[in-house]
Write an enzyme that holds these catalytic residues in place. Structure first.
Site, PDB file in Angstrom:
ATOM      1  N   SER A  98       0.824  -1.212   0.000  1.00 60.00           N
ATOM      2  CA  SER A  98       0.000   0.000   0.000  1.00 60.00           C
ATOM      3  C   SER A  98       0.854   1.256   0.000  1.00 60.00           C
ATOM      4  CB  SER A  98      -0.894   0.005   1.248  1.00 60.00           C
ATOM      5  OG  SER A  98      -1.470   1.293   1.437  1.00 60.00           O
ATOM      6  N   TYR A 120      -2.012   5.524  -4.427  1.00 59.36           N
ATOM      7  CA  TYR A 120      -3.006   6.571  -4.212  1.00 59.36           C
ATOM      8  C   TYR A 120      -2.430   7.849  -4.809  1.00 59.36           C
ATOM      9  CZ  TYR A 120      -6.090   3.957  -1.082  1.00 59.36           C
ATOM     10  OH  TYR A 120      -6.987   3.053  -0.563  1.00 59.36           O
ATOM     11  N   THR A 146      -5.817   2.278  -7.240  1.00 55.58           N
ATOM     12  CA  THR A 146      -7.097   2.056  -6.550  1.00 55.58           C
ATOM     13  C   THR A 146      -8.067   3.156  -6.975  1.00 55.58           C
ATOM     14  OG1 THR A 146      -5.961   1.001  -4.720  1.00 55.58           O
ATOM     15  CG2 THR A 146      -8.181   1.823  -4.283  1.00 55.58           C
ATOM     16  N   LYS A 224      -7.969  -1.305  -9.356  1.00 53.30           N
ATOM     17  CA  LYS A 224      -8.606  -1.991  -8.225  1.00 53.30           C
ATOM     18  C   LYS A 224      -9.828  -1.188  -7.790  1.00 53.30           C
ATOM     19  CE  LYS A 224      -7.571  -3.440  -3.469  1.00 53.30           C
ATOM     20  NZ  LYS A 224      -8.120  -2.332  -2.669  1.00 53.30           N
ATOM     21  N   HIS A 248     -13.360  -2.465  -1.820  1.00 57.15           N
ATOM     22  CA  HIS A 248     -12.432  -2.011  -0.783  1.00 57.15           C
ATOM     23  C   HIS A 248     -12.766  -2.669   0.557  1.00 57.15           C
ATOM     24  CE1 HIS A 248      -9.426   1.451  -0.648  1.00 57.15           C
ATOM     25  NE2 HIS A 248      -9.404   1.047   0.605  1.00 57.15           N
TER      26      HIS A 248
HETATM   27  C1  FNR Z   1      -7.600  -1.978   3.017  1.00 52.61           C
HETATM   28  N1  FNR Z   1      -7.681  -1.890   1.629  1.00 52.61           N
HETATM   29  C2  FNR Z   1      -6.820  -1.056   0.961  1.00 52.61           C
HETATM   30  N2  FNR Z   1      -6.870  -0.974  -0.398  1.00 52.61           N
HETATM   31  C3  FNR Z   1      -6.014  -0.176  -1.071  1.00 52.61           C
HETATM   32  O1  FNR Z   1      -6.085  -0.115  -2.283  1.00 52.61           O
HETATM   33  N3  FNR Z   1      -5.062   0.543  -0.399  1.00 52.61           N
HETATM   34  C4  FNR Z   1      -4.952   0.511   0.961  1.00 52.61           C
HETATM   35  O2  FNR Z   1      -4.096   1.147   1.530  1.00 52.61           O
HETATM   36  C5  FNR Z   1      -5.867  -0.300   1.672  1.00 52.61           C
HETATM   37  N4  FNR Z   1      -5.832  -0.342   3.032  1.00 52.61           N
HETATM   38  C6  FNR Z   1      -6.667  -1.182   3.706  1.00 52.61           C
HETATM   39  C7  FNR Z   1      -6.586  -1.256   5.083  1.00 52.61           C
HETATM   40  C8  FNR Z   1      -7.391  -2.140   5.787  1.00 52.61           C
HETATM   41  C9  FNR Z   1      -7.279  -2.230   7.271  1.00 52.61           C
HETATM   42  C10 FNR Z   1      -8.307  -2.972   5.086  1.00 52.61           C
HETATM   43  C11 FNR Z   1      -9.173  -3.965   5.801  1.00 52.61           C
HETATM   44  C12 FNR Z   1      -8.406  -2.871   3.715  1.00 52.61           C
HETATM   45  C13 FNR Z   1      -8.623  -2.736   0.880  1.00 52.61           C
HETATM   46  C14 FNR Z   1      -8.014  -4.095   0.570  1.00 52.61           C
HETATM   47  O3  FNR Z   1      -6.976  -3.978  -0.360  1.00 52.61           O
HETATM   48  C15 FNR Z   1      -9.054  -5.078   0.014  1.00 52.61           C
HETATM   49  O4  FNR Z   1      -9.754  -4.484  -1.055  1.00 52.61           O
HETATM   50  C16 FNR Z   1     -10.045  -5.576   1.058  1.00 52.61           C
HETATM   51  O5  FNR Z   1      -9.460  -5.679   2.315  1.00 52.61           O
HETATM   52  C17 FNR Z   1     -10.601  -6.932   0.645  1.00 52.61           C
HETATM   53  O6  FNR Z   1     -11.569  -7.372   1.524  1.00 52.61           O
HETATM   54  P1  FNR Z   1     -11.297  -8.420   2.729  1.00 52.61           P
HETATM   55  O7  FNR Z   1     -10.423  -9.520   2.203  1.00 52.61           O
HETATM   56  O8  FNR Z   1     -10.644  -7.628   3.807  1.00 52.61           O
HETATM   57  O9  FNR Z   1     -12.674  -8.844   3.069  1.00 52.61           O
HETATM   58  C1  LAC Z   2      -8.292   2.100   3.998  1.00 50.73           C
HETATM   59  C2  LAC Z   2      -7.416   2.845   3.075  1.00 50.73           C
HETATM   60  C3  LAC Z   2      -6.123   3.205   3.582  1.00 50.73           C
HETATM   61  O1  LAC Z   2      -9.149   1.378   3.520  1.00 50.73           O
HETATM   62  O2  LAC Z   2      -7.361   2.282   1.825  1.00 50.73           O
HETATM   63  O3  LAC Z   2      -8.173   2.298   5.238  1.00 50.73           O
END
Ligand code: FNR
Ligand code: LAC
Length: 353
Positions: A98, A120, A146, A224, A248
């Protein structure tokens, strides 16, 4: 594992990891929706050997599970993203780092893990370009843009907790340039991440920027957060290499459909033109099997890696990947399929309500 992680983590960290936006309907729906698909398994197939390997962006993976980009992993374990990277490397899979990670681009690269970088786009395009250049210079193989996050979703748990990572944990890639999250306090005491995003990240990103990212990086671009056939077609026309059908993890638009339900229209539209991935609610080998049957090449997991990390660092993430791989292999056997190439739409149908 989620329960054990909850017991181990401070409340604000657990809530940030576990929580979603709005009423958390989409968050719950991601897992629930898998229960609305059932298998049409076949019998009397010799399943003594099953091949779980897949090819994603031209690279062979031993099984179809990648690690989704997840911010701020050092809140879960002191080694954070480094532990995750080492576990991914050991399992032979890919880690997506990330932009908002708590470990630098270069330190994760030094583990040798197969890696993609999630981007991002910041309002400061000079800074954004530098992030891309650093990822390229550090051997990241793809850029994951994303596209479901023009602004951060409203997460009530984080607002109530006044979410701020503990001292010593911050946005490692960005503290020197943007000041990171610790600079965001004072403004109403809500989520520091919400405030950071609003100030620093760019809500004006469009398809034109996809081309900018692509030409700057000269790497395959993965979008994404696509959930419709229309956007999938546009992505294919824009020359991206893959999309991940994603909401997400239920953290952005509450009311988004479960990703497993959005997957078929995207796969039908562009599955022959690019690699379709999916993430959201994947917890079992049977979920992976269902996703592949509905047109995904592979899945990404988010929260399960955090629970593994919180419970056991590198070994914990490794255990999560092992369990998923074993469970997926078992599901293939029980369903009567011997290779991932043979997993198709006829393997599933909607459950009768
Ligand atoms: C995320 N996700 C996420 N996506 C992204 O593109 N950049 C990011 O920094 C983050 N950060 C992030 C933090 C936390 C705590 C979570 C739970 C999720 C989204 C992640 O990549 C993904 O799309 C989801 O977590 C998928 O769902 P599940 O497997 O958590 O149910
Ligand atoms: C989140 C961001 C950082 O879901 O993508 O917390």
């Amino acid at each position: 594992m989620a329960a054990e992680a909850e017991a181990r983590l401070p409340k604000a960290a657990f809530d940030y990891y576990a929580g979603g936006s709005g009423t958390e309907w989409t968050l719950a729906e991601n897992e629930r929706a898998f229960r609305r698909w059932v298998f049409r398994r076949r019998v009397l197939v010799d399943v003594s050997e099953v091949d779980t390997a897949v090819t994603v962006l031209g690279q062979r993976l031993p099984f179809p599970v990648l690690l989704a980009p997840v911010a701020l992993q050092r809140m879960a374990h002191a080694e954070g993203e480094l532990a995750t990277a080492r576990a991914a490397a050991e399992a032979g899979t890919t880690m997506i780092l990330s932009t908002l990670s708590s470990t630098t681009i270069e330190d994760v690269a030094a583990t040798g893990v197969d890696r993609w970088f999630q981007l991002y786009v910041h309002r400061d395009r000079g800074l954004t370009g530098e992030l891309i250049d650093r990822a390229v210079a550090s051997g990241y193989r793809a850029l994951v843009l994303t596209v479901d996050t023009p602004q951060l979703g409203r997460r009530d748990r984080d607002e109530r907790n006044g979410f701020l990572p503990p001292p010593g944990v911050d946005l490692a890639i960005l503290t020197s340039t943007t000041g990171g999250l610790s600079q965001q306090t004072g403004a109403g005491g809500g989520s520091s991440l919400f405030a950071y995003f609003a100030r620093q990240c760019d809500p004006s990103v469009t398809w034109a920027d996809v081309e900018w990212v692509r030409s700057r990086a000269q790497l395959p671009v993965v979008l994404k957060g696509v959930t419709t056939a229309e956007d999938a077609r546009r992505a294919a026309d824009a020359g991206v290499a893959a999309v991940s059908v994603s909401n997400h993890g239920g953290r952005q638009l509450d009311g988004d459909p479960a990703t497993i339900d959005a997957l078929p229209e995207v796969a039908d539209e562009v599955g022959d033109r690019l690699d379709v991935l999916v993430d959201g609610g994947v917890r079992r080998g049977t979920d992976v099997l269902c996703a592949l049957a509905l047109g995904a090449k592979a899945v990404l997991i988010g929260r399960p890696q955090l629970w593994g990390l919180a419970c056991g660092g590198q070994a914990g993430v490794g255990r999560v990947l092992d369990l998923l791989r074993m469970d997926f292999t078992l599901a293939m056997r029980l369903a009567g399929v011997t290779s991932t190439a043979a997993i198709g739409r006829s393997l599933v149908r909607r459950a009768v309500p």
